[in-house]
Design a protein around this motif. Structure first.
Motif, PDB file in Angstrom:
ATOM      1  N   THR A   1      41.377 -23.540  -3.345  1.00  0.00           N
ATOM      2  CA  THR A   1      41.707 -23.225  -4.734  1.00  0.00           C
ATOM      3  C   THR A   1      43.204 -22.993  -4.828  1.00  0.00           C
ATOM      4  OG1 THR A   1      39.566 -22.236  -5.272  1.00  0.00           O
ATOM      5  CG2 THR A   1      41.445 -21.545  -6.604  1.00  0.00           C
TER       6      THR A   1
ATOM      7  N   PRO B   1      41.443 -21.924   1.677  1.00  0.00           N
ATOM      8  CA  PRO B   1      42.583 -21.192   1.114  1.00  0.00           C
ATOM      9  C   PRO B   1      42.426 -20.948  -0.388  1.00  0.00           C
ATOM     10  CG  PRO B   1      43.146 -23.498   1.418  1.00  0.00           C
ATOM     11  CD  PRO B   1      41.786 -23.320   2.017  1.00  0.00           C
ATOM     12  N   CYS B   2      43.071 -19.873  -0.873  1.00  0.00           N
ATOM     13  CA  CYS B   2      43.035 -19.532  -2.297  1.00  0.00           C
ATOM     14  C   CYS B   2      44.415 -19.029  -2.693  1.00  0.00           C
ATOM     15  CB  CYS B   2      41.976 -18.468  -2.556  1.00  0.00           C
ATOM     16  SG  CYS B   2      41.797 -18.006  -4.293  1.00  0.00           S
TER      17      CYS B   2
ATOM     18  N   SER C   1      40.031 -13.119  -5.669  1.00  0.00           N
ATOM     19  CA  SER C   1      39.240 -12.881  -4.472  1.00  0.00           C
ATOM     20  C   SER C   1      39.162 -14.172  -3.653  1.00  0.00           C
ATOM     21  CB  SER C   1      37.833 -12.402  -4.836  1.00  0.00           C
ATOM     22  OG  SER C   1      37.190 -13.365  -5.668  1.00  0.00           O
ATOM     23  N   ARG C   2      38.637 -14.037  -2.457  1.00  0.00           N
ATOM     24  CA  ARG C   2      38.451 -15.198  -1.573  1.00  0.00           C
ATOM     25  C   ARG C   2      37.179 -14.958  -0.774  1.00  0.00           C
ATOM     26  NH1 ARG C   2      40.235 -16.162   3.842  1.00  0.00           N
ATOM     27  NH2 ARG C   2      40.275 -18.388   4.351  1.00  0.00           N
ATOM     28  N   THR C   3      36.078 -15.459  -1.307  1.00  0.00           N
ATOM     29  CA  THR C   3      34.786 -15.228  -0.677  1.00  0.00           C
ATOM     30  C   THR C   3      34.365 -16.371   0.231  1.00  0.00           C
ATOM     31  OG1 THR C   3      33.707 -16.105  -2.661  1.00  0.00           O
ATOM     32  CG2 THR C   3      33.989 -13.721  -2.526  1.00  0.00           C
TER      33      THR C   3
ATOM     34  N   LYS D   1      37.774 -21.865  -9.779  1.00  0.00           N
ATOM     35  CA  LYS D   1      37.237 -22.009  -8.425  1.00  0.00           C
ATOM     36  C   LYS D   1      37.396 -23.446  -7.959  1.00  0.00           C
ATOM     37  CE  LYS D   1      33.730 -18.360  -8.654  1.00  0.00           C
ATOM     38  NZ  LYS D   1      32.319 -18.006  -8.411  1.00  0.00           N
TER      39      LYS D   1
ATOM     40  N   GLY E   1      41.365 -10.620  -2.402  1.00  0.00           N
ATOM     41  CA  GLY E   1      41.455 -11.768  -1.515  1.00  0.00           C
ATOM     42  C   GLY E   1      42.387 -12.798  -2.117  1.00  0.00           C
ATOM     43  N   GLY E   2      42.810 -13.769  -1.295  1.00  0.00           N
ATOM     44  CA  GLY E   2      43.705 -14.804  -1.778  1.00  0.00           C
ATOM     45  C   GLY E   2      45.167 -14.404  -1.680  1.00  0.00           C
TER      46      GLY E   2
ATOM     47  N   ASP F   1      38.948 -17.358  -7.674  1.00  0.00           N
ATOM     48  CA  ASP F   1      38.115 -17.122  -6.495  1.00  0.00           C
ATOM     49  C   ASP F   1      37.996 -18.411  -5.694  1.00  0.00           C
ATOM     50  OD1 ASP F   1      36.438 -15.872  -4.688  1.00  0.00           O
ATOM     51  OD2 ASP F   1      34.634 -16.169  -5.910  1.00  0.00           O
ATOM     52  N   HIS F   2      37.488 -18.252  -4.507  1.00  0.00           N
ATOM     53  CA  HIS F   2      37.214 -19.403  -3.665  1.00  0.00           C
ATOM     54  C   HIS F   2      35.998 -19.073  -2.829  1.00  0.00           C
ATOM     55  CE1 HIS F   2      37.560 -22.814  -1.153  1.00  0.00           C
ATOM     56  NE2 HIS F   2      37.479 -22.038  -0.109  1.00  0.00           N
ATOM     57  N   TYR F   3      35.002 -19.953  -2.839  1.00  0.00           N
ATOM     58  CA  TYR F   3      33.732 -19.600  -2.208  1.00  0.00           C
ATOM     59  C   TYR F   3      33.192 -20.685  -1.283  1.00  0.00           C
ATOM     60  CZ  TYR F   3      31.771 -22.534  -5.926  1.00  0.00           C
ATOM     61  OH  TYR F   3      31.499 -23.576  -6.761  1.00  0.00           O
TER      62      TYR F   3
END
Length: 208
Positions: free
Chosen positions: A44, A72-73, A66-68, A2, A100-101, A37-39
């Motif tokens: 990321t 950008p991810c 995922s991309r929460t 992350k 996501g991502g 992931d990216h939150y």
């Protein structure tokens, strides 16, 4: 993984990616899930290789991307236009969940012919904003490929057809792949970028 990276940069990717290898042969073994992931509002960006290295990643459970957050991810097997592409293989014992991502089989390279391969024992799920592509402009590099290799039944579920592009598929002998959704293969005047779905002898594709 992350928040690996910093400000917005090239092609939407962040600067200062987390790079796992440059040259030689490298193996990463993950005993559980592999989560990207990216939150937050930051970025990321994880890259397996920035050079000519040969990389194998073994994942004992699921690969989850995922991309929460709002930033950008990105996950790349290969970056850098200054080096050729080595051999890049990922073995996933569980499921491949792309919710996501941006998952890129080959982003940048200065040549090479090696195809990036993901051997999958579980199911493939794309949903949400998850995006999969082979984006390189190097015409000698084939699309990345998912190889279904379970001795039994696996499934493909793609929520948005235009979010899984320039990706090939193969079903190994002894495996059955059930389509739970439609699937689109890209047409291209570049032979390496034309979509392919291979069902080997002894394999089954269930499209009912």
């Amino acid at each position: 993984v992350k928040a690996a990276g910093s400000s917005s940069g090239m092609s939407g990717r962040t600067t200062n990616p987390l790079v796992l290898s440059t040259t030689g042969t490298y193996t990463l073994t993950i005993g559980g899930d592999f989560n990207i992931d990216h939150y937050t509002t930051e970025g990321t960006w994880l890259a397996l290789s920035i050079g000519t290295s040969n990389v194998t990643v073994n994942v004992a459970r699921d690969f989850n991307m995922s991309r929460t957050g709002s930033g950008p991810c990105f996950f790349d097997f290969k970056i850098s236009t200054g080096t050729t592409k080595g051999t890049h293989i990922m073995n996933v014992t569980g499921n491949l969940n792309l919710t996501g991502g941006y998952f890129d089989w080959t982003f940048e390279t200065n040549g090479g012919t090696n195809q990036t391969i993901l051997n999958l024992t579980g199911n493939f799920l794309q949903s949400g904003t998850g995006y999969m592509i082979t984006s390189t402009g190097t015409t000698t590099i084939p699309n990345g490929k998912i190889v279904f290799n379970k001795a039994g039944t696996q499934t493909i579920s793609i929520a948005t057809l235009t979010y899984v592009v320039y990706t090939n598929f193969e079903v190994s002998s002894g495996s059955t792949v059930e389509l739970l959704s439609s699937l689109s293969l890209q047409s291209s005047t570049t032979s390496n970028w034309g979509g392919r779905f291979i069902v080997n002898s002894g394999a089954i594709l269930d499209a009912n």
